[in-house]
Design a protein around this motif. Structure first.
Motif, short mmCIF file in Angstrom:
data_model
loop_
_atom_site.label_atom_id
_atom_site.label_comp_id
_atom_site.label_asym_id
_atom_site.label_seq_id
_atom_site.Cartn_x
_atom_site.Cartn_y
_atom_site.Cartn_z
N LEU A 27 -52.19 7.47 -17.08
CA LEU A 27 -52.85 7.90 -18.31
C LEU A 27 -51.89 7.79 -19.49
N ALA A 30 -51.47 4.17 -20.45
CA ALA A 30 -52.66 3.65 -21.13
C ALA A 30 -52.73 4.14 -22.57
N ILE A 31 -52.38 5.38 -22.80
CA ILE A 31 -52.37 5.93 -24.17
C ILE A 31 -51.31 5.21 -25.00
N LEU A 49 -59.57 3.62 -23.18
CA LEU A 49 -59.46 4.14 -21.81
C LEU A 49 -60.64 3.70 -20.96
N TRP A 63 -64.94 8.19 -19.74
CA TRP A 63 -64.38 9.13 -20.72
C TRP A 63 -65.36 9.35 -21.87
N TYR A 68 -61.95 13.82 -22.83
CA TYR A 68 -60.55 13.47 -23.10
C TYR A 68 -59.81 14.70 -23.64
#
Length: 77
Positions: A27, A30-31, A49, A63, A68
């Protein structure tokens, strides 16, 4: 005392209670990729995402902005 007060503030993991899980690493990566691609708003981040993953742990992997925010709050607790 071997560390100066300034050294403590330079430790990027000083608030960490345990190593991150694989999901947390994915995560976070990805951010970071979303930010590097110029995504700086919540709607854009959620869309990123949903395109690239990882999937949301609930809601069949999809998401939403609310999910989120809930997940980030849970991870920050």
């Amino acid at each position: 005392m071997s560390e100066s007060k300034q050294d403590v503030y330079l430790n990027p993991h000083q608030a960490r209670r345990r190593p991150p899980t694989q999901y947390e690493d994915l995560l976070g990566d990805a951010i970071e990729r979303a930010f590097a691609a110029g995504v700086h708003d919540l709607a854009g981040l959620v869309a990123h995402l949903n395109r690239t993953g990882p999937g949301c742990p609930s809601n069949d992997g999809v998401w939403t902005e609310a999910l989120y925010q809930e997940e980030i709050a849970r991870l920050a607790a």
